[in-house]
Design an enzyme around this catalytic site. Structure first.
Site, PDB file in Angstrom:
ATOM      1  N   LYS A 169      -2.298  -1.484  -3.788  1.00 53.52           N
ATOM      2  CA  LYS A 169      -3.140  -0.303  -3.687  1.00 53.52           C
ATOM      3  C   LYS A 169      -2.299   0.955  -3.776  1.00 53.52           C
ATOM      4  O   LYS A 169      -1.295   1.023  -3.080  1.00 53.52           O
ATOM      5  CB  LYS A 169      -3.872  -0.374  -2.344  1.00 53.52           C
ATOM      6  CG  LYS A 169      -4.741   0.792  -2.018  1.00 53.52           C
ATOM      7  CD  LYS A 169      -5.379   0.582  -0.692  1.00 53.52           C
ATOM      8  CE  LYS A 169      -6.140   1.853  -0.377  1.00 53.52           C
ATOM      9  NZ  LYS A 169      -6.336   2.042   1.020  1.00 53.52           N
ATOM     10  N   LYS A 216       0.854  -1.191   0.000  1.00 55.93           N
ATOM     11  CA  LYS A 216       0.000   0.000   0.000  1.00 55.93           C
ATOM     12  C   LYS A 216       0.884   1.232   0.000  1.00 55.93           C
ATOM     13  O   LYS A 216       1.714   1.422   0.886  1.00 55.93           O
ATOM     14  CB  LYS A 216      -0.893  -0.013   1.236  1.00 55.93           C
ATOM     15  CG  LYS A 216      -1.755   1.227   1.364  1.00 55.93           C
ATOM     16  CD  LYS A 216      -2.770   1.073   2.462  1.00 55.93           C
ATOM     17  CE  LYS A 216      -3.588   2.335   2.628  1.00 55.93           C
ATOM     18  NZ  LYS A 216      -4.577   2.192   3.690  1.00 55.93           N
TER      19      LYS A 216
HETATM   20  C1  PBG Z   1      -7.380   3.469   5.614  1.00 56.35           C
HETATM   21  C2  PBG Z   1      -7.756   3.208   4.218  1.00 56.35           C
HETATM   22  C3  PBG Z   1      -7.591   4.098   3.167  1.00 56.35           C
HETATM   23  C4  PBG Z   1      -8.184   3.502   2.066  1.00 56.35           C
HETATM   24  C5  PBG Z   1      -8.674   2.258   2.450  1.00 56.35           C
HETATM   25  N1  PBG Z   1      -8.386   2.090   3.800  1.00 56.35           N
HETATM   26  C6  PBG Z   1      -7.019   5.459   3.125  1.00 56.35           C
HETATM   27  C7  PBG Z   1      -5.693   5.745   3.654  1.00 56.35           C
HETATM   28  O1  PBG Z   1      -4.858   4.859   3.856  1.00 56.35           O
HETATM   29  O2  PBG Z   1      -5.458   6.920   3.926  1.00 56.35           O
HETATM   30  C8  PBG Z   1      -8.277   4.165   0.730  1.00 56.35           C
HETATM   31  C9  PBG Z   1      -9.329   3.693  -0.184  1.00 56.35           C
HETATM   32  C10 PBG Z   1      -9.637   4.614  -1.297  1.00 56.35           C
HETATM   33  O3  PBG Z   1      -9.004   5.660  -1.511  1.00 56.35           O
HETATM   34  O4  PBG Z   1     -10.581   4.293  -2.022  1.00 56.35           O
HETATM   35  N2  PBG Z   1      -6.464   2.675   6.205  1.00 56.35           N
END
Ligand code: PBG
Length: 331
Positions: A255, A201
């Protein structure tokens, strides 16, 4: 690779001349079973709240969410991922609301599993919806502290498993979290709860609309670069995936999605484990914005963007287009 015969013995267009033959030689297929639908839940009754930066996506009350889950199931979508919009009044520096069995996601999960048991429910394991600092981990001074956060994540994971969650999605990028969660699940008789690790991520600008949707953007102090990955890195993504698999992840995720298709492809090819991509809120906002202006054809563009994940080797994709795409595929 084998070279094709020279022209005119080889005419690749022969295999493109009509829909029947194109479908016959297609290397990948997209079906509703490829989608996990991320949705946002709010407190209240029979209400939907539009999200300005995500046209077409609403925050739903639990009763509306259950109705949509039923529709998702009927369309052949195997799972939904539920995210809470948390009342700022219950946020705290210790994020205790994360393991309150009566919190919004736990109530939503019980309601969905009671009404639509055939659909899988996935929940994030991360503190950001509940943390008054907006971070995925606990903040002490200027640091997002790792091992103290693990203690909180374990409690959150168990509360969510107890509520009936089928897939835990640790999305916090703390070190060692998969091992802690897997051991806790085993110790508490939740051996059938799956873990889809947000393994690679990246610290991305493409999460902006999501933070509006869950109301964590305003609270966030600073950025997430000390725990989410540097967009410059690929090999590190493979190390993260290897670590999470070794600690007990069943499935892994990359992601964001489209800007990181190279990572999807490498992870899927090297590990041969179920690999998912998250087509995140910013990707949705970009595509939807252009589609809304007529700059990109919505019907063709939606499916083309999703097919890219299959081509890269993904087993599936978390997408806000899930319902629309499943309807398009049905036509
Ligand atoms: C939080 C989380 C995020 C997303 C999913 N879980 C945002 C972040 O890490 O700030 C993002 C999903 C999206 O942008 O559609 N842990």
């Amino acid at each position: 690779m084998l070279q094709p015969a020279p022209f005119p013995a080889s005419r690749p267009r022969r295999l493109r001349q009509a829909p029947w033959i194109r479908s016959m030689v297609a290397e990948n297929v997209l079906t509703p079973a490829d989608f996990i639908w991320p949705c946002f839940v709010i407190d209240g009754q029979d209400r939907a709240e539009p999200i300005a930066s995500m046209p077409g996506v609403d925050r739903l009350t639990i009763d509306r969410l259950v109705a949509q889950a039923r529709e998702a199931r009927d369309l052949g979508i195997p799972a939904i991922a539920i995210f809470p919009y948390t009342d700022p009044a219950v946020k705290s520096p210790g994020a205790e609301e994360a393991w309150n069995p009566e919190n919004l996601v736990c109530r939503a999960t019980r309601a969905v599993k009671a009404a639509v048991p055939e659909i899988g429910v996935m929940l994030d394991v991360a503190l950001d919806p509940y943390n008054s600092d907006g971070h995925d981990g606990i903040v002490q001074g200027n640091e997002i502290v790792n091992d103290e956060t693990l203690i909180a994540l374990e409690k959150q994971a168990l509360a969510q498993a107890e509520a009936g969650c089928d897939i835990l999605g640790p999305s916090d990028m703390m070190d060692g979290r998969i091992g802690v969660i897997r051991r806790a699940l085993e110790a508490h008789d939740f051996q059938n709860v799956a873990i889809m690790s947000y393994a690679a991520k990246f610290a991305s600008a493409f999460y902006g609309p999501f933070r509006d949707a869950v109301g964590s953007g305003g609270a966030l102090k600073g950025d997430k670069k000390t725990y989410q990955m540097d967009p410059a890195n690929t090999d590190e993504a493979l190390r993260e995936v290897a670590a999470d698999l070794a600690e007990g992840a069943d499935m892994v995720m990359v992601k964001p999605g489209m800007p990181y298709l190279d990572i999807c492809q490498r992870v899927a090819a090297e590990f041969r484990v179920p690999t998912f991509a998250y087509q995140v809120s910013g990707e949705y906002a970009m595509l939807k914005g252009a589609m809304g202006n007529g700059w990109i054809d919505a019907r063709i563009g939606t499916l083309e963007a999703l097919m890219a994940f299959k081509r890269a080797g993904c087993s599936g994709v978390l997408t806000y287009f899930a319902l629309d795409a499943a309807r398009l595929l049905r036509e």
